[in-house]
Design a protein around this motif. Structure first.
Motif, short mmCIF file in Angstrom:
data_model
loop_
_atom_site.label_atom_id
_atom_site.label_comp_id
_atom_site.label_asym_id
_atom_site.label_seq_id
_atom_site.Cartn_x
_atom_site.Cartn_y
_atom_site.Cartn_z
N LEU A 141 6.90 -10.25 -13.11
CA LEU A 141 5.54 -10.42 -13.65
C LEU A 141 4.71 -11.25 -12.68
O LEU A 141 4.50 -12.45 -12.85
N THR A 142 4.21 -10.62 -11.65
CA THR A 142 3.40 -11.30 -10.65
C THR A 142 2.16 -10.46 -10.33
O THR A 142 2.17 -9.23 -10.54
N PRO A 143 1.09 -11.08 -9.81
CA PRO A 143 -0.07 -10.28 -9.38
C PRO A 143 0.26 -9.28 -8.28
O PRO A 143 -0.43 -8.27 -8.14
N ALA A 216 -7.91 -5.03 -14.76
CA ALA A 216 -7.97 -5.66 -16.08
C ALA A 216 -6.98 -5.00 -17.05
O ALA A 216 -6.37 -5.67 -17.88
N VAL A 217 -6.81 -3.70 -16.92
CA VAL A 217 -5.86 -2.99 -17.78
C VAL A 217 -4.43 -3.36 -17.41
O VAL A 217 -3.57 -3.56 -18.28
N LEU A 218 -4.15 -3.49 -16.12
CA LEU A 218 -2.80 -3.84 -15.69
C LEU A 218 -2.43 -5.24 -16.16
O LEU A 218 -1.25 -5.54 -16.39
N GLY A 219 -3.42 -6.13 -16.32
CA GLY A 219 -3.12 -7.46 -16.83
C GLY A 219 -2.57 -7.43 -18.24
O GLY A 219 -1.84 -8.34 -18.65
N LEU A 220 -2.88 -6.38 -18.99
CA LEU A 220 -2.39 -6.27 -20.36
C LEU A 220 -0.88 -6.06 -20.41
O LEU A 220 -0.24 -6.34 -21.42
N VAL A 221 -0.29 -5.55 -19.32
CA VAL A 221 1.16 -5.33 -19.29
C VAL A 221 1.88 -6.43 -18.51
O VAL A 221 3.05 -6.29 -18.17
N GLY A 222 1.16 -7.51 -18.21
CA GLY A 222 1.80 -8.65 -17.59
C GLY A 222 1.66 -8.75 -16.10
O GLY A 222 2.40 -9.50 -15.45
#
Length: 290
Positions: A141-143, A216-222
Motif C-alpha cells: 500500500l504505497t503511492p 483519486a479513484v486509486l486512493g480508494l483501494v489504498g
C-alpha cells in the motif's frame, strides 16, 4: 417551357431502395438485451423517487459548512496524488512511444506489429483499479503502486494513439528520406517523428489529465493520495470533511486541466499562430512602405 422526363420513361433502371431490415433488427435486438439486463438487476424501483431528496440531504451535510481544519493535510495528499499521476504519465510515455512507433504500419515488421497491438488491446481491457489490486500484492500500500498502475494502464491507450498518429502522417517526407537512401530508422527519425511529435506531446499531457482524475479513484483501494483520505472520512461519515475534500479535488482537477489544456493548445497551434502573426505583420509593413 421546361419538361421533366423521369428515369422510367427513359428506360433507365432505378437503383433498389436500401433495405432497413438490418438496422431495425439490430435496434430491436439491442433493446431486448438492455431490457433483459435491466430486468435481471435487483433494483427496487420505488427507491428511485427518493434519490433527489437524498442527494439534497447529503449535499447539505457536505457543503453547507465544510470543515477547513483538514485543509493543509488535504493539500498535501492532493500534491501526492498529482505526483503519482505525473510519474505514471512519464512511465507511460517512455514505454508507449517506442512501442507504439514499432506497432505502426510501415515502421515495425508484421511479426512485431501485431503482437504489440494485441498487447495494447489487452492492457486497455484492464481498468486501473484492477491493475492496482494486482500490484498491491507485490508493492504494498504505497503511492508507488498507484503510479505504477497508472503507468501500465496508460500504455494501452497511449500506444494506440501513437501508432495511429504515426500512420496518419503525410507520406511526402517519408518518401523524400527513402529517396535519399534512408532506411526505416532514418525515416522514423527525420520524417515521422518531427511530424508526429506535437500531437504525441499533446496526447502525453492529456494522459496526465486522465491520471489526475484516476489517481483519486486509486486512493480508494489504498494506493494513497487524496483518494485514501476521502475514503477514510467517508467511512467515518464525517460529511463536512468529505465536502471540503471534494472541493479541493474539483478545484485542483479543474486547475490542472486548464493549465494542461493551454499547454496543449500552445504545442499544437502556437507555432502556426505565431507564424500567422509574423506574416500579417510583414504584409502590414509592406503596405506601409508602399
Amino acid at each position: 417551357m421546361s419538361t421533366s422526363v423521369s428515369a422510367r420513361e427513359l428506360g433507365l433502371a432505378l437503383p433498389p431502395r436500401p433495405s432497413r431490415l438490418a438496422p431495425t433488427l439490430t435496434a430491436v435486438v439491442v433493446g431486448v438485451i438492455v431490457l433483459w439486463a435491466t430486468a435481471g438487476l435487483p433494483i427496487d424501483w420505488s427507491d428511485v423517487g427518493a434519490i433527489p431528496g437524498e442527494l439534497l440531504h447529503y449535499g447539505t451535510l457536505m457543503f453547507a459548512d465544510p470543515n477547513w481544519e483538514k485543509l493543509p493535510r488535504a493539500l498535501f495528499e492532493t500534491w501526492r496524488s498529482i505526483s503519482m499521476a505525473w510519474i505514471g504519465a512519464i512511465l507511460c510515455v517512455l514505454v508507449s512511444i517506442p512501442l507504439g512507433m514499432l506497432a505502426a504500419r510501415g515502421v515495425g515488421p508484421v511479426w512485431l506489429r501485431l503482437p504489440l497491438r494485441g498487447l495494447f488491446a489487452v492492457i486497455r481491457a484492464l481498468p486501473e483499479v484492477i491493475i492496482a489490486l494486482l500490484l498491491l500484492t507485490v508493492t504494498g500500500l504505497t503511492p508507488f503502486t498507484g503510479a505504477l498502475a497508472l503507468g501500465i494502464a496508460g500504455i494501452g491507450t497511449q500506444g494506440k494513439w501513437v501508432y495511429e498518429t504515426i500512420e496518419s502522417v503525410q507520406e511526402g517526407a517519408s518518401e523524400a528520406v527513402r529517396a535519399a537512401g534512408g532506411g526505416t530508422a532514418e525515416v522514423t527519425r527525420w520524417a515521422l517523428w518531427p511530424a508526429a511529435a506535437p500531437a504525441l506531446m499533446s496526447f502525453a499531457l492529456y494522459r496526465f489529465e486522465i491520471n489526475i482524475r484516476t489517481s483519486a479513484v486509486l486512493g480508494l483501494v489504498g494506493a494513497g493520495g487524496i483518494g485514501s483520505m476521502l475514503a477514510n472520512y467517508t467511512n467515518f461519515r464525517q460529511w463536512d470533511t468529505v465536502g471540503m475534500l471534494l472541493i479541493v479535488v474539483v478545484v485542483a482537477t479543474m486547475t490542472i486541466d486548464a493549465i494542461s489544456g493551454a499547454i496543449r493548445r500552445r504545442i499544437t497551434q502556437g507555432a502556426r499562430m505565431r507564424g500567422a502573426r509574423r506574416s500579417s505583420k510583414g504584409r502590414q509593413d509592406v503596405v506601409g512602405i508602399r
